[in-house]
Design a protein around this motif. Structure first.
Motif, PDB file in Angstrom:
ATOM      1  N   GLN A 187     -11.879   3.255   0.873  1.00 39.79           N
ATOM      2  CA  GLN A 187     -11.077   4.323   1.466  1.00 39.79           C
ATOM      3  C   GLN A 187     -10.539   3.903   2.827  1.00 39.79           C
ATOM      4  O   GLN A 187      -9.370   4.160   3.164  1.00 39.79           O
ATOM      5  CB  GLN A 187     -11.911   5.594   1.596  1.00 39.79           C
ATOM      6  CG  GLN A 187     -11.155   6.808   2.124  1.00 39.79           C
ATOM      7  CD  GLN A 187     -10.116   7.311   1.138  1.00 39.79           C
ATOM      8  OE1 GLN A 187     -10.446   7.725   0.037  1.00 39.79           O
ATOM      9  NE2 GLN A 187      -8.839   7.279   1.532  1.00 39.79           N
ATOM     10  N   SER A 188     -11.380   3.229   3.608  1.00 35.39           N
ATOM     11  CA  SER A 188     -10.953   2.766   4.929  1.00 35.39           C
ATOM     12  C   SER A 188      -9.810   1.764   4.819  1.00 35.39           C
ATOM     13  O   SER A 188      -8.831   1.824   5.573  1.00 35.39           O
ATOM     14  CB  SER A 188     -12.141   2.122   5.664  1.00 35.39           C
ATOM     15  OG  SER A 188     -11.739   1.599   6.901  1.00 35.39           O
ATOM     16  N   PHE A 189      -9.905   0.845   3.854  1.00 37.66           N
ATOM     17  CA  PHE A 189      -8.827  -0.127   3.650  1.00 37.66           C
ATOM     18  C   PHE A 189      -7.549   0.593   3.220  1.00 37.66           C
ATOM     19  O   PHE A 189      -6.455   0.301   3.733  1.00 37.66           O
ATOM     20  CB  PHE A 189      -9.236  -1.158   2.599  1.00 37.66           C
ATOM     21  CG  PHE A 189      -8.115  -2.069   2.185  1.00 37.66           C
ATOM     22  CD1 PHE A 189      -7.795  -3.187   2.949  1.00 37.66           C
ATOM     23  CD2 PHE A 189      -7.349  -1.803   1.046  1.00 37.66           C
ATOM     24  CE1 PHE A 189      -6.736  -4.020   2.590  1.00 37.66           C
ATOM     25  CE2 PHE A 189      -6.294  -2.624   0.676  1.00 37.66           C
ATOM     26  CZ  PHE A 189      -5.985  -3.740   1.445  1.00 37.66           C
ATOM     27  N   ASP A 191      -6.585   3.665   3.758  1.00 40.29           N
ATOM     28  CA  ASP A 191      -6.007   4.412   4.878  1.00 40.29           C
ATOM     29  C   ASP A 191      -5.235   3.479   5.807  1.00 40.29           C
ATOM     30  O   ASP A 191      -4.158   3.825   6.309  1.00 40.29           O
ATOM     31  CB  ASP A 191      -7.104   5.136   5.655  1.00 40.29           C
ATOM     32  CG  ASP A 191      -7.749   6.268   4.850  1.00 40.29           C
ATOM     33  OD1 ASP A 191      -7.138   6.703   3.857  1.00 40.29           O
ATOM     34  OD2 ASP A 191      -8.866   6.690   5.218  1.00 40.29           O
ATOM     35  N   ALA A 192      -5.784   2.277   6.035  1.00 48.87           N
ATOM     36  CA  ALA A 192      -5.151   1.341   6.970  1.00 48.87           C
ATOM     37  C   ALA A 192      -3.827   0.810   6.455  1.00 48.87           C
ATOM     38  O   ALA A 192      -2.935   0.478   7.245  1.00 48.87           O
ATOM     39  CB  ALA A 192      -6.111   0.184   7.271  1.00 48.87           C
ATOM     40  N   VAL A 193      -3.664   0.717   5.141  1.00 47.39           N
ATOM     41  CA  VAL A 193      -2.400   0.186   4.578  1.00 47.39           C
ATOM     42  C   VAL A 193      -1.499   1.303   4.059  1.00 47.39           C
ATOM     43  O   VAL A 193      -0.454   1.020   3.460  1.00 47.39           O
ATOM     44  CB  VAL A 193      -2.685  -0.832   3.445  1.00 47.39           C
ATOM     45  CG1 VAL A 193      -3.431  -2.036   3.983  1.00 47.39           C
ATOM     46  CG2 VAL A 193      -3.447  -0.182   2.288  1.00 47.39           C
ATOM     47  N   GLY A 194      -1.897   2.554   4.280  1.00 53.88           N
ATOM     48  CA  GLY A 194      -1.082   3.682   3.834  1.00 53.88           C
ATOM     49  C   GLY A 194      -1.107   3.880   2.342  1.00 53.88           C
ATOM     50  O   GLY A 194      -0.090   4.290   1.752  1.00 53.88           O
ATOM     51  N   GLY A 195      -2.254   3.618   1.703  1.00 53.39           N
ATOM     52  CA  GLY A 195      -2.365   3.755   0.259  1.00 53.39           C
ATOM     53  C   GLY A 195      -3.294   4.874  -0.162  1.00 53.39           C
ATOM     54  O   GLY A 195      -4.008   5.465   0.660  1.00 53.39           O
ATOM     55  N   THR A 196      -3.288   5.149  -1.468  1.00 58.52           N
ATOM     56  CA  THR A 196      -4.146   6.201  -2.032  1.00 58.52           C
ATOM     57  C   THR A 196      -5.067   5.580  -3.076  1.00 58.52           C
ATOM     58  O   THR A 196      -4.587   5.062  -4.102  1.00 58.52           O
ATOM     59  CB  THR A 196      -3.301   7.301  -2.690  1.00 58.52           C
ATOM     60  OG1 THR A 196      -2.387   7.848  -1.718  1.00 58.52           O
ATOM     61  CG2 THR A 196      -4.195   8.414  -3.222  1.00 58.52           C
ATOM     62  N   PRO A 197      -6.403   5.605  -2.854  1.00 58.49           N
ATOM     63  CA  PRO A 197      -7.330   5.006  -3.817  1.00 58.49           C
ATOM     64  C   PRO A 197      -7.733   5.984  -4.906  1.00 58.49           C
ATOM     65  O   PRO A 197      -7.647   7.210  -4.737  1.00 58.49           O
ATOM     66  CB  PRO A 197      -8.524   4.647  -2.941  1.00 58.49           C
ATOM     67  CG  PRO A 197      -8.546   5.708  -1.893  1.00 58.49           C
ATOM     68  CD  PRO A 197      -7.101   6.063  -1.633  1.00 58.49           C
ATOM     69  N   GLU A 198      -8.176   5.415  -6.023  1.00 54.80           N
ATOM     70  CA  GLU A 198      -8.680   6.225  -7.139  1.00 54.80           C
ATOM     71  C   GLU A 198     -10.024   5.635  -7.565  1.00 54.80           C
ATOM     72  O   GLU A 198     -10.116   4.461  -7.921  1.00 54.80           O
ATOM     73  CB  GLU A 198      -7.702   6.198  -8.307  1.00 54.80           C
ATOM     74  CG  GLU A 198      -8.145   7.039  -9.500  1.00 54.80           C
ATOM     75  CD  GLU A 198      -7.167   6.953 -10.656  1.00 54.80           C
ATOM     76  OE1 GLU A 198      -7.527   7.402 -11.765  1.00 54.80           O
ATOM     77  OE2 GLU A 198      -6.058   6.425 -10.460  1.00 54.80           O
ATOM     78  N   PHE A 199     -11.056   6.476  -7.528  1.00 60.10           N
ATOM     79  CA  PHE A 199     -12.409   6.010  -7.805  1.00 60.10           C
ATOM     80  C   PHE A 199     -12.942   6.563  -9.127  1.00 60.10           C
ATOM     81  O   PHE A 199     -12.685   7.717  -9.475  1.00 60.10           O
ATOM     82  CB  PHE A 199     -13.373   6.420  -6.680  1.00 60.10           C
ATOM     83  CG  PHE A 199     -13.009   5.853  -5.344  1.00 60.10           C
ATOM     84  CD1 PHE A 199     -13.342   4.549  -5.008  1.00 60.10           C
ATOM     85  CD2 PHE A 199     -12.320   6.628  -4.412  1.00 60.10           C
ATOM     86  CE1 PHE A 199     -13.009   4.019  -3.770  1.00 60.10           C
ATOM     87  CE2 PHE A 199     -11.988   6.117  -3.165  1.00 60.10           C
ATOM     88  CZ  PHE A 199     -12.324   4.808  -2.846  1.00 60.10           C
TER      89      PHE A 199
END
Length: 370
Positions: A187-189, A191-199
């Motif tokens: 999530q931290s990564f 946020d830093a690149v302006g992306g949305t993760p899916e877990f």
């Protein structure tokens, strides 16, 4: 008469004393550890054959030499290095950027982007440590040029990312605490690149991790043989010389040698070790060794290398040349029929690993059994 008797006794005593000294010297030589054979001195220059007398009727053959101008204009071949690139670009090659994540052994979280992100931004967003508990953590991106997944590198641009953590290794299965740490890092990564993760669901990934750990534990074969001195002890130099004759090379670790793989990028096929203290002794050649050990980490070596067969062949050859006996860790002799039975079991293990697409020596196999 008394004088003759005294002389006879003195001579007899001298002979007895000489015999004792000679026996002592013989015993000392017999009990001395076997030494390495000194290297042969380099061969001297070959003798120059006598020159036949010149035939006055035949003109001499001229020696062809390059003209001075030709020598002055000649240039040695060189390799050009582009010094205009930054340090990261020079150190990161396409080979190093190959993807590593695989759904077979990794929990993966896709990260969608609204617009491409530079490799520099991705590298700056990476977490300080690339581990989650005891498991490796990695990030990969889709290069906008070619659309291939790779490890992010400076000078490139990426249209999507994915973060992953290994489900299991030799420390055990990924647990809920480690999965939670993975979610935080990913999530931290993102946020830093302006992306949305899916877990994926934690329970689902932890269950996959446990099943994979059970499989790896049942197939994590590590085999060992010992060679024990039969009559005379060995010196460290003798052991090293004997092992080198079978292809082993020394490592930076005292008392440790390895048989290198013939495949690029792969670790050693076999390991060989003996007492490290003996190898570091002030006078190692006077140090007695009575045993050495050979080891095979089965999941780390390609099946095509025939590692166990080579292990048996080398052990038999060393036992013959060094006057040793092949034993197991309990000191029981290992006979040819035992070797054949182990080899048959090993072939079945290889088949099961191949069927699971986690073949011994493969990239996934080496990661899982690490």
């Amino acid at each position: 008469m008394s004088t003759s008797l005294q002389i006879s006794l003195a001579v007899g005593g001298g002979l007895v004393l000489a015999g004792i000294v000679a026996h002592g010297a013989w015993s000392a030589r017999k009990n001395q550890p076997k030494q390495a054979t000194p290297p042969k001195p380099p061969a001297g220059p070959e003798p120059v054959p006598p020159q036949e007398p010149e035939n006055p009727l035949q003109p001499p053959v001229p020696t062809l030499m390059p003209e001075p101008d030709a020598l002055a204009g000649r240039q040695e071949p060189s390799f050009d290095i582009d010094t205009s690139l930054g340090a990261l670009e020079q150190l990161t090659t396409p080979e190093q950027r190959k993807p590593v994540l695989d759904i077979l052994i990794d929990a993966i979280a896709p990260v969608t982007l609204e617009s491409p992100v530079s490799g520099e931004a991705a590298l700056a967003a990476m977490p300080a440590t690339r581990r989650v508990g005891s498991k490796p953590f990695a990030v990969e991106g889709v290069n906008v040029v070619g659309g291939q997944w790779e490890i992010p590198a400076a000078g490139q641009r990426y249209s999507a990312f994915q973060c992953g953590v290994q489900l299991a290794n030799r420390t055990g299965a990924l647990n809920p605490i480690e999965y939670s740490e993975f979610v935080v890092k990913a999530q931290s990564f993102a946020d830093a690149v302006g992306g949305t993760p899916e877990f994926a669901e934690m329970a689902q990934e932890v269950a996959r991790a446990r099943e994979l750990d059970q499989f790896s534990s049942a197939h994590d074969a590590q085999l060992g043989m010992r060679l024990r001195a039969h009559r005379t002890a060995w010196s460290p130099g003798y052991v090293q010389q004997s092992a080198a004759s079978q292809g082993f090379v020394a490592t930076a670790i005292a008392g440790r040698m390895v048989l290198p793989s013939g495949q690029s990028g792969h670790g050693p096929i076999l390991g060989l070790s003996f007492d490290a203290q003996a190898a570091q002794a002030e006078d190692p050649e006077q140090t007695a060794l009575y045993e050495l050990a050979m080891s095979l980490d089965v999941p780390q070596v390609l099946r095509s290398e025939a590692p166990f067969a080579r292990m048996c062949e080398i052990a038999i050859a060393l036992a013959s040349s060094m006057d040793g006996v092949i034993v197991d860790d309990s000191g029981n002799p290992i006979r040819p029929e035992t070797m054949e039975a182990i080899h048959a079991d090993l072939e079945q293990l290889y088949d099961r690993m191949d069927a699971r697409e986690l073949s011994a020596g493969s990239a996934l196999g080496r990661r899982l059994f690490s």
